[in-house]
Write an enzyme that holds these catalytic residues in place. Structure first.
Site, PDB file in Angstrom:
ATOM      1  N   SER A 286      65.135  66.719  59.280  1.00  0.00           N
ATOM      2  CA  SER A 286      64.559  65.798  60.618  1.00  0.00           C
ATOM      3  C   SER A 286      63.188  65.585  60.722  1.00  0.00           C
ATOM      4  O   SER A 286      62.399  66.340  60.261  1.00  0.00           O
ATOM      5  CB  SER A 286      65.168  66.732  61.838  1.00  0.00           C
ATOM      6  OG  SER A 286      64.685  66.350  62.999  1.00  0.00           O
ATOM      7  N   SER A 287      62.733  64.565  61.584  1.00  0.00           N
ATOM      8  CA  SER A 287      61.579  64.239  61.679  1.00  0.00           C
ATOM      9  C   SER A 287      60.767  65.344  62.594  1.00  0.00           C
ATOM     10  O   SER A 287      59.505  65.159  62.677  1.00  0.00           O
ATOM     11  CB  SER A 287      61.157  63.073  62.538  1.00  0.00           C
ATOM     12  OG  SER A 287      61.932  63.017  63.593  1.00  0.00           O
ATOM     13  N   CYS A 288      61.511  66.274  63.341  1.00  0.00           N
ATOM     14  CA  CYS A 288      60.753  67.443  64.175  1.00  0.00           C
ATOM     15  C   CYS A 288      59.973  68.244  63.478  1.00  0.00           C
ATOM     16  O   CYS A 288      59.340  69.131  63.993  1.00  0.00           O
ATOM     17  CB  CYS A 288      61.727  68.058  65.068  1.00  0.00           C
ATOM     18  SG  CYS A 288      62.789  69.108  64.259  1.00  0.00           S
TER      19      CYS A 288
ATOM     20  N   TYR B  24      64.585  74.972  65.656  1.00  0.00           N
ATOM     21  CA  TYR B  24      64.855  74.026  65.073  1.00  0.00           C
ATOM     22  C   TYR B  24      64.284  73.329  63.905  1.00  0.00           C
ATOM     23  O   TYR B  24      64.563  73.632  62.732  1.00  0.00           O
ATOM     24  CB  TYR B  24      65.862  72.798  65.869  1.00  0.00           C
ATOM     25  CG  TYR B  24      66.363  71.909  64.990  1.00  0.00           C
ATOM     26  CD1 TYR B  24      67.679  72.019  64.463  1.00  0.00           C
ATOM     27  CD2 TYR B  24      65.681  70.307  64.705  1.00  0.00           C
ATOM     28  CE1 TYR B  24      68.195  71.016  63.579  1.00  0.00           C
ATOM     29  CE2 TYR B  24      66.446  69.433  64.202  1.00  0.00           C
ATOM     30  CZ  TYR B  24      67.688  69.846  63.454  1.00  0.00           C
ATOM     31  OH  TYR B  24      68.399  68.799  62.483  1.00  0.00           O
TER      32      TYR B  24
ATOM     33  N   HIS C 155      71.457  63.778  71.743  1.00  0.00           N
ATOM     34  CA  HIS C 155      70.265  63.277  71.738  1.00  0.00           C
ATOM     35  C   HIS C 155      69.982  61.936  72.956  1.00  0.00           C
ATOM     36  O   HIS C 155      71.007  61.613  73.492  1.00  0.00           O
ATOM     37  CB  HIS C 155      69.875  62.718  70.632  1.00  0.00           C
ATOM     38  CG  HIS C 155      69.839  63.768  69.357  1.00  0.00           C
ATOM     39  ND1 HIS C 155      70.672  64.121  68.403  1.00  0.00           N
ATOM     40  CD2 HIS C 155      68.775  64.449  69.219  1.00  0.00           C
ATOM     41  CE1 HIS C 155      70.245  65.172  67.669  1.00  0.00           C
ATOM     42  NE2 HIS C 155      68.960  65.147  68.020  1.00  0.00           N
TER      43      HIS C 155
ATOM     44  N   LYS D 210      64.493  73.761  59.772  1.00  0.00           N
ATOM     45  CA  LYS D 210      64.555  72.517  58.850  1.00  0.00           C
ATOM     46  C   LYS D 210      63.349  72.502  57.702  1.00  0.00           C
ATOM     47  O   LYS D 210      63.540  72.045  56.665  1.00  0.00           O
ATOM     48  CB  LYS D 210      64.421  71.214  59.580  1.00  0.00           C
ATOM     49  CG  LYS D 210      65.708  71.108  60.466  1.00  0.00           C
ATOM     50  CD  LYS D 210      66.957  71.557  60.172  1.00  0.00           C
ATOM     51  CE  LYS D 210      67.670  70.602  59.130  1.00  0.00           C
ATOM     52  NZ  LYS D 210      68.743  70.872  58.728  1.00  0.00           N
TER      53      LYS D 210
END
Length: 323
Positions: free
Chosen positions: A109-111, A138, A181, A142
């Site tokens: 994920s980009s987070c 989260y 989302h 990841k």
């Protein structure tokens, strides 16, 4: 015959990857597609994952299973978000290694990138600053998945790859009013407002944060593109297979602009109001997709066309989604 296990085939991304692999089967590819539901295989259960990998012995594993959600869900269930994702990644990656899996692709994920990372966010900005607090558990999970892949590659010489998608949307998305989302949440709210003839819809935050959105079918295509790369090509673009690859479209949009686009597609003509007491999250999230573009892949589905397709899917499945 090549045995490919897709973990998370019922999710939005895993479902899209499964559809793309089924299309390859129809076109003559010699593939045995392996899937398991959560009831059949709990990926947080190490013993169950070990038994499955040892029995089935897939040649390729695509790890698309994860616990995901928006700002509300991340803030409300931080323990589940870090625990479930850590356990899924550790079990699948380790047991795939033990079972001699030839290649594994993990979706992140980009987070993972720092809250204030320079934009667009390049792969090398990982771990260079603090994370966004609203989804830190989260994000940590990841990041751990990336480091698991890197560590197993370094120590055991295996082939674990990681792709980091930007915000995804499309058929099969989660439209829950609280746990979804931003894009599907807005779509559901504007649809309900239109059906109820409401004169306004209120969205969280200032509307100024900017986000990038990628259609899930583009993500599936990119995932299989990276999976198919020869090891030397992948290694040449990821520091000798020790890193990951961003996947995005290279363009972003403000949350307010996104809301206006979705309202137009849905046909809601009321006012859009902003609740500035609610959190904005990260100010901007735009992926640097230089690496992937240099290898020959770019996104194909424009945002408006993708939103229109997603809304058509939403309408076809509305009764089930509402239930």
């Amino acid at each position: 015959m090549q045995k490919i296990y897709v973990a998370g085939h019922r999710g939005m991304v895993g479902g899209a990857i499964t559809r793309h692999l089924e299309a390859r089967q129809l076109n003559g590819a010699d593939i045995e597609l392996i899937t398991r539901t959560h009831d059949q295989l709990d990926l947080t259960d190490q013993a169950a994952v070990r038994a499955f990998m040892q029995e089935v012995r897939p040649e390729i594993v695509i790890l698309a299973a994860a616990k995901v959600g928006g700002i509300y869900a991340n803030n409300t269930y931080p323990a589940e978000f870090i625990y479930d994702n850590l356990m899924i990644e550790a079990n699948v990656i380790h047991e795939a290694y033990r079972a001699g899996v030839g290649r594994l692709l993990q979706l992140g994920s980009s987070c993972i990138y720092p809250r204030d990372a320079a934009q667009p966010m390049a792969e090398d900005t990982l771990l260079t600053g603090p994370l966004e607090p609203t989804n830190e558990p989260y994000a940590v999970a990841k990041i751990a998945g990336i480091k698991l892949c890197e560590s197993y590659n370094r120590q055991y010489g295996v082939d674990c790859r990681s792709v980091m998608p930007t915000n995804l949307y499309g058929p099969g998305d989660n439209f829950h009013p609280e746990n979804s989302h931003v894009l599907p949440a807005l779509m559901g709210r504007f649809h309900e407002a239109k059906e109820q003839s409401l004169d306004h819809v209120t969205i969280w935050g200032s509307g100024t944060p900017r986000r990038e959105f990628l259609h899930v079918d583009d993500m599936a295509a990119a995932s299989l593109f990276v999976l198919d790369l020869e090891p030397d090509v992948y290694a040449a673009n990821t520091r000798s297979m020790l890193s990951h690859i961003n996947v995005g479209c290279g363009e972003d949009i403000s949350i307010l602009e996104l809301a206006e686009l979705i309202a137009d597609v849905v046909g809601f003509r009321g006012e859009i109001r902003l609740d500035r007491s609610k959190p904005d999250g990260t100010p901007r999230k735009l992926m640097d997709v230089t690496r992937l573009s240099a290898m020959g892949w770019t996104a194909q589905i424009p945002l408006r066309a993708g939103v229109e397709e997603t809304y058509a899917w939403f309408l076809r499945h509305y009764d089930r989604l509402r239930a």
